[in-house]
Write an enzyme that holds these catalytic residues in place. Structure first.
Site, PDB file in Angstrom:
ATOM      1  N   ARG A  81      75.313 -46.977 -36.387  1.00 17.23           N
ATOM      2  CA  ARG A  81      74.628 -47.135 -34.962  1.00 17.23           C
ATOM      3  C   ARG A  81      76.220 -47.566 -34.109  1.00 17.23           C
ATOM      4  O   ARG A  81      76.896 -48.433 -34.564  1.00 17.23           O
ATOM      5  CB  ARG A  81      73.799 -48.170 -35.254  1.00 17.23           C
ATOM      6  CG  ARG A  81      73.045 -48.805 -34.006  1.00 17.23           C
ATOM      7  CD  ARG A  81      72.020 -47.614 -33.503  1.00 17.23           C
ATOM      8  NE  ARG A  81      71.043 -48.118 -32.472  1.00 17.23           N
ATOM      9  CZ  ARG A  81      70.232 -47.352 -31.657  1.00 17.23           C
ATOM     10  NH1 ARG A  81      70.859 -46.158 -31.670  1.00 17.23           N
ATOM     11  NH2 ARG A  81      69.673 -47.865 -30.840  1.00 17.23           N
ATOM     12  N   THR A 106      66.468 -37.500 -30.052  1.00 13.88           N
ATOM     13  CA  THR A 106      67.197 -37.767 -31.112  1.00 13.88           C
ATOM     14  C   THR A 106      67.210 -36.616 -31.885  1.00 13.88           C
ATOM     15  O   THR A 106      66.397 -35.647 -31.571  1.00 13.88           O
ATOM     16  CB  THR A 106      66.504 -39.123 -31.841  1.00 13.88           C
ATOM     17  OG1 THR A 106      66.513 -39.957 -30.780  1.00 13.88           O
ATOM     18  CG2 THR A 106      67.436 -39.461 -33.078  1.00 13.88           C
ATOM     19  N   GLY A 147      62.236 -38.919 -31.614  1.00 15.08           N
ATOM     20  CA  GLY A 147      60.929 -39.523 -30.783  1.00 15.08           C
ATOM     21  C   GLY A 147      61.112 -40.863 -30.365  1.00 15.08           C
ATOM     22  O   GLY A 147      59.995 -41.478 -29.896  1.00 15.08           O
ATOM     23  N   GLY A 148      62.076 -41.726 -30.324  1.00 21.82           N
ATOM     24  CA  GLY A 148      62.238 -42.955 -29.795  1.00 21.82           C
ATOM     25  C   GLY A 148      61.055 -43.631 -30.616  1.00 21.82           C
ATOM     26  O   GLY A 148      60.947 -43.705 -31.688  1.00 21.82           O
TER      27      GLY A 148
END
Length: 599
Positions: free
Chosen positions: A120, A403, A495-496
């Site tokens: 990340r 994403t 998709g958050g």
């Protein structure tokens, strides 16, 4: 007799497809009813014939996986090659300037050991808690989304490098060569990519006080035309020769840091020098006869999915009884199901807002949040007859749609579930000049102001507040399912915050609703996340009677244009199946020992 006729129709359909050209096959698939597609599109391969499988977000990444397997590479080799290929052919989410998570299962025998790699993005050292607030303490619109202040330090190149160093077998440079070739020679732009780029270019036009260079690099995305990226090809060539050190300390790093410092960004050469991906302990829970393995903090996804699945397990008898009562009353099953999922999700997203963040900075109570006694107590609060009051749903005591995800399992049974992102489509609108890649706008995934929702309506707390070198909370949930130490399922989705719902409902569809792989990913999905209050979003459609029942309960219903893009591999009782979600442009395939390699 009806079953016999249906089987005859399916066999005749297969024969018709087999005799046609590829283009004609596509036309036939479009013409047949969706349910028949779901019935016949599943390819099941027995273990004895199995030679690996994939579910990828586009045709180019699918091709490179097959090429890697043909050379004897393993799942990590394929993931590295695919990750760099998507940076070329899937620029709205595939990336060099973003970051992500990878859940893996590797081992020399049939029994595999699970691992998790966190690559990340990290907040730059200059990022302070009031970074996105004005003099009055109010959030500055779009500052965390658009332009140079919106980016965290990228992690993708380091993540793929560290995964390759630990598990890869083929040479690094060889794995990057397909992406270099595709960037140099170009690829034919799909219609969906052109539309996404046009939308983004219009959306971002008036949202930055600094000039952006997105259109300079990506205005040439035209459906059906070849799109070349020569600067990106040069960058990939440098990374292929020198490894991750080139991106973080070499010419690419110098270009990135200089451009950000010149334009008021936060990322410095020192930030790049200090970036590292981290191996973490994955979230693991037992669920019925399976073990779920998913993403730990700074992902919220693994904990959330574990909570949803365990509460479902505890409440399944009551749920089945509610379905039986509904059938007698003429209430559609899907209305009961959507309400049940919303009741579970309320409690999960309340916990997310309070307790979840980067565990290097905040003591996330992972064990307590997935402990059976705690989840039984939470499950007992679920109301099957009415909507639980949103105001009374508190945390227990003790993200962007754009994403991309891919799922790979190799001929040796090693598996990779990988989700990575720029956040919004095309990130913050900034391309690194001379290097040709887009940068992320992941800083919006922090709580810019605790208690205030971000662009995607997700509320966060102090656990996810901006801080130097902190990793922002994510919903990315690359997930594996193991049984007796063997990989049984590999899945994930973009998709958050809806990633959590997509993965959860796909697993329920497979294991509790007895769907096949393609049916499980194509089925209608619903999503609820505590706030906005009593809102259920859905895709692609709900029947009118389902909408009516949910409205009578008090829900507001909203159709989303997009709700995940699940890429699924599943070992059923009969063998392996692979499925790419109908919502995207993905390609899925189970390979056999004598399978031809795509070129």
């Amino acid at each position: 007799m009806l079953l016999k006729n249906k089987l005859f129709s399916i066999r005749r359909y297969f024969l018709l497809v087999a005799l046609c050209s590829a283009s004609a096959q596509a036309q036939i698939l479009q013409a047949v009813p969706s349910q028949l597609q779901a019935d016949v599109a599943v390819q099941t391969i027995q273990t004895a014939q199995f030679n690996g499988a994939y579910a990828m977000p586009d045709e180019f990444s699918a091709q490179v996986v097959e090429t890697v397997f043909a050379k004897g590479g393993n799942a990590i080799d394929a993931a590295v090659a695919a990750g760099f290929m998507l940076a070329v052919t899937f620029p709205e989410a595939g990336n060099l300037g973003g970051g992500g998570f990878m859940t893996l299962a590797f081992g020399s025998g049939e029994v595999k050991q699970a691992a998790f790699l966190d690559y990340r993005e990290m907040a730059p050292k200059a990022a302070l808690s009031d970074l996105y607030l004005d003099d009055k303490g109010e959030v500055i619109p779009y500052k965390s989304l658009v332009g140079y202040a919106a980016s965290g330090v990228p992690g993708t190149v380091m993540g793929l490098w560290q995964a390759h160093q630990k598990f890869g077998t083929l040479p690094w440079a060889e794995l990057l060569q397909p992406a270099i070739d595709k960037a140099s020679h170009g690829f034919v732009v799909p219609d969906a990519l052109e539309k996404s780029a046009q939308w983004y270019q219009n959306w971002v036009a008036d949202k930055s006080v600094q000039p952006l260079n997105f259109s300079q690099y990506f205005s040439g995305l035209q459906s059906g035309k070849v799109f070349k990226q020569t600067q990106l090809a040069s960058t990939l060539t440098r990374i292929a020769k020198q490894g991750a050190v080139e991106f973080y300390q070499g010419k690419t790093a110098q270009l990135l840091a200089a451009q950000y410092q010149k334009n008021g960004g936060l990322i410095t050469q020192d930030d790049l020098n200090n970036y590292q991906a981290k191996w973490r302990t994955p979230v693991k829970v037992d669920w019925f006869a399976q073990q779920i393995v998913s993403a730990p903090p700074p992902s919220s996804g693994g904990i959330a999915i574990a909570q949803l699945l365990k509460m479902y397990q505890f409440l399944e008898p009551q749920y089945r009884a509610a379905l039986a009562d509904a059938e007698l009353a003429g209430v559609p099953k899907q209305a009961v199901q959507a309400h049940f999922y919303a009741e579970l999700a309320k409690r999960v997203f309340a916990d997310r807002a309070k307790h979840l963040g980067d565990s290097d900075f905040y003591p996330v109570p992972v064990a307590s949040l997935i402990e059976n006694r705690y989840l039984r107590e939470r499950a007992e609060q679920v109301n099957f007859q009415a909507i639980s009051s949103t105001e009374n749903i508190q945390p227990g005591k003790f993200e962007s749609p754009e994403t991309t995800h891919f799922s790979i399992i190799d001929p040796y049974g090693n598996a990779v579930a990988n989700t990575y992102t720029l956040n919004m489509p095309f990130g913050n609108g900034v391309v690194i000049e001379g290097a040709g890649f887009l940068m992320n706008n992941e800083m919006d995934d922090f709580s810019t102001k605790p208690g205030v929702a971000n662009l995607f309506g997700v509320v966060g707390g102090s656990a996810n507040q901006v801080a130097p070198q902190k990793r922002m909370l994510s919903s990315m949930s690359p997930t594996l399912v193991l049984q007796d130490g063997k990989v049984q399922t590999v899945l994930g989705s973009p998709g958050g915050s809806t990633i959590i719902s997509s993965v959860f409902q796909t697993l329920i569809n497979l294991y509790r609703e007895e769907m096949n792989a393609q049916q499980a990913v194509n089925a209608p999905r619903v999503h609820h996340q505590l706030l906005p209050k009593d809102v259920i979003v859905y895709h692609p459609e709900l029947a009118d009677d389902v909408k009516q029942e949910l409205s009578l309960l008090g829900y507001q219903l909203k159709r989303h244009n997009y709700l995940g893009d699940v890429q699924l591999l599943w070992h059923s009782e009969d063998g392996w199946q692979a499925a790419a979600d109908m919502r995207g442009r993905g390609v899925a395939k189970v390979l056999t020992k004598n399978a031809a390699i795509l070129r």
